[in-house]
Design an enzyme around this catalytic site. Structure first.
Site, PDB file in Angstrom:
ATOM      1  N   TRP A 246       0.855  -1.180   0.000  1.00  0.00           N
ATOM      2  CA  TRP A 246       0.000   0.000   0.000  1.00  0.00           C
ATOM      3  C   TRP A 246       0.892   1.232   0.000  1.00  0.00           C
ATOM      4  O   TRP A 246       2.095   1.143   0.273  1.00  0.00           O
ATOM      5  CB  TRP A 246      -0.976   0.000   1.175  1.00  0.00           C
ATOM      6  CG  TRP A 246      -0.356  -0.270   2.522  1.00  0.00           C
ATOM      7  CD1 TRP A 246       0.177   0.645   3.385  1.00  0.00           C
ATOM      8  CD2 TRP A 246      -0.216  -1.554   3.164  1.00  0.00           C
ATOM      9  NE1 TRP A 246       0.640   0.018   4.509  1.00  0.00           N
ATOM     10  CE2 TRP A 246       0.415  -1.327   4.409  1.00  0.00           C
ATOM     11  CE3 TRP A 246      -0.574  -2.861   2.806  1.00  0.00           C
ATOM     12  CZ2 TRP A 246       0.706  -2.371   5.293  1.00  0.00           C
ATOM     13  CZ3 TRP A 246      -0.282  -3.889   3.690  1.00  0.00           C
ATOM     14  CH2 TRP A 246       0.332  -3.647   4.916  1.00  0.00           C
ATOM     15  N   GLU A 251       4.783   9.272  -0.974  1.00  0.00           N
ATOM     16  CA  GLU A 251       5.058   8.883  -2.363  1.00  0.00           C
ATOM     17  C   GLU A 251       4.181   9.700  -3.306  1.00  0.00           C
ATOM     18  O   GLU A 251       4.592  10.082  -4.401  1.00  0.00           O
ATOM     19  CB  GLU A 251       4.762   7.396  -2.576  1.00  0.00           C
ATOM     20  CG  GLU A 251       5.626   6.462  -1.759  1.00  0.00           C
ATOM     21  CD  GLU A 251       5.318   5.001  -2.081  1.00  0.00           C
ATOM     22  OE1 GLU A 251       4.506   4.403  -1.352  1.00  0.00           O
ATOM     23  OE2 GLU A 251       5.878   4.478  -3.067  1.00  0.00           O
TER      24      GLU A 251
END
Ligand code: ARG
Length: 386
Positions: A246, A251
């Site tokens: 996940w 990010e």
């Protein structure tokens, strides 16, 4: 061939160290003899389902750049080694997308297709997927040089268009089709998310306080499924083995949507919040990037889609390191990737040192990419397939 046996041996010795209790003492010797014979006869050897499953987990555990390795034993492994026809392959990939999403409770998953042939070096791989991730947005170069969508996808998007992709729109968030090769030959471009929109799960980004934020129209997909890396287990190369975990919020909030060479949204966000962009010393970028990251975490939480934050994940990673050291097992890591791209000094990993050795026998590696030559290794990079 000697080389392959040595890697098989190293892998089995790791497996024994971690999972030894599940087998009686004679198992390892017998299995190594069997592997030696198989390699002598055929130039390769075949993993048992147990070896495949443990090997994929160990490859994750050995991934120096991954901060999420605490949960390396919780990985769903789909054995797709026998699947070699087009519709069965796309079915398997679609199953990966929906099973990994799991209605928001994302499950770490890997789908492992046929291994590379070792005997005749010229035989093409059974299955190749050319996409960088199974879900990714296209990047479209405009006549004036500007780019709509994700600049990271420019080359791949061009290849899709050249191969006959007719996107029904060219927006900032147009999902890319899949390009596959079977036994070396290109298959028709498959616009999977156009045909099966229910497979595409995205989170619209809004801010917990700033109501105008959602008008920026930002969103991101829920599940990062890397599809261009090779999985290596005990020296056997699986060139097509898409895998996912996940997301960690940064990010998306500190890279994908923030980098100047990606979606470059910070100037718009700073404007929205009224930060002074005339001087860097107002720290408008720093303030905007924090608000964007709050918005990402807030929005995934709102939709009950699993996402980590860099504080919790760093602490969890510390725990993983401590567990391993306590169990007298070595742990390797790449500091430059393990620290988060924002607030690095506020995480425990910042002041930690890591052994950067890259375990070669069982790991995930970058590999040559036909459609994106810029990704190919120059010189010797320990993270690239030799
Ligand atoms: N950084 C990549 C992206 O933003 C995904 C890499 C894998 N990330 C993960 N959380 N497993 O798309």
């Amino acid at each position: 061939m000697q080389e392959l046996y040595i890697q098989a041996e190293a892998f089995l010795s790791s497996m024994k160290q971690f999972d030894g209790i599940h087998y009686d003492a004679s198992h390892w010797e017998n299995r190594l003899l069997e592997i030696k014979k198989e390699i002598a006869q055929s130039g390769t050897y075949t993993h048992s389902p147990q070896e495949l499953e443990f090997g994929a987990k160990l490859a994750w555990r050995n991934s120096n750049r991954c901060i999420g390795r605490h949960f390396w034993r919780q990985l769903d492994v789909f054995d797709c080694r026998q699947i070699d026809d087009y519709s069965a392959i796309t079915n398997a990939l679609e199953r990966h997308v929906s099973s990994a999403f799991n209605k928001g409770a994302i499950k770490s998953t890997v789908s492992i297709f046929a291994p590379r042939h070792t005997t005749q070096a010229k035989t093409p791989d059974t299955v190749t997927i050319l996409n960088h991730q199974l879900i990714r947005y296209g990047g479209f170069k405009q006549k004036d040089g500007s780019i709509i969508g994700d600049p990271h996808s420019l080359r791949f998007t061009e290849a899709c268009l050249k191969n006959g992709w007719k996107p029904n729109e060219q927006s900032d968030f147009t999902p890319l089709p899949w390009i596959l090769k079977i036994n070396g030959s290109y298959q028709p471009v498959y616009d999977v998310f156009h045909q099966k929109p229910e497979l595409l799960n995205e989170v619209l980004i809004e801010h917990p306080e700033n109501k105008a934020f959602k008008d920026l129209g930002l969103k991101w997909y829920t599940t990062p499924i890397l599809s261009d890396m090779a999985l290596v287990i005990g020296g056997i190369i699986y060139p097509c083995a898409p895998f996912n975990g996940w997301y960690m919020g940064t990010e998306i909030g500190a890279r994908n949507l923030a980098d100047e060479a990606r979606y470059n949204t910070l100037p718009k966000i700073a404007q929205l919040f009224g930060y002074d962009q005339k001087t860097d010393r107002s720290l408008w970028r720093d303030r905007a990037i924090i608000e964007l990251n709050r918005a990402v975490l807030y929005s995934f939480d709102r939709d009950a889609v699993k996402i980590g934050d860099h504080h919790a994940l760093s602490r969890q990673f510390e725990k993983f390191c401590k567990n391993e050291v306590d169990a007298k097992r070595t742990i390797t890591g790449d500091w430059t990737w393990l620290i988060p791209p924002i607030s690095a000094s506020q995480t425990p990993t910042f002041s930690q040192e890591f052994d950067p050795t890259v375990t070669q026998h069982t790991n995930f590696f970058y590999q040559k990419s036909e459609l994106n030559p810029s990704k190919n290794a120059t010189g010797k990079c320990p993270y690239h397939l030799a």
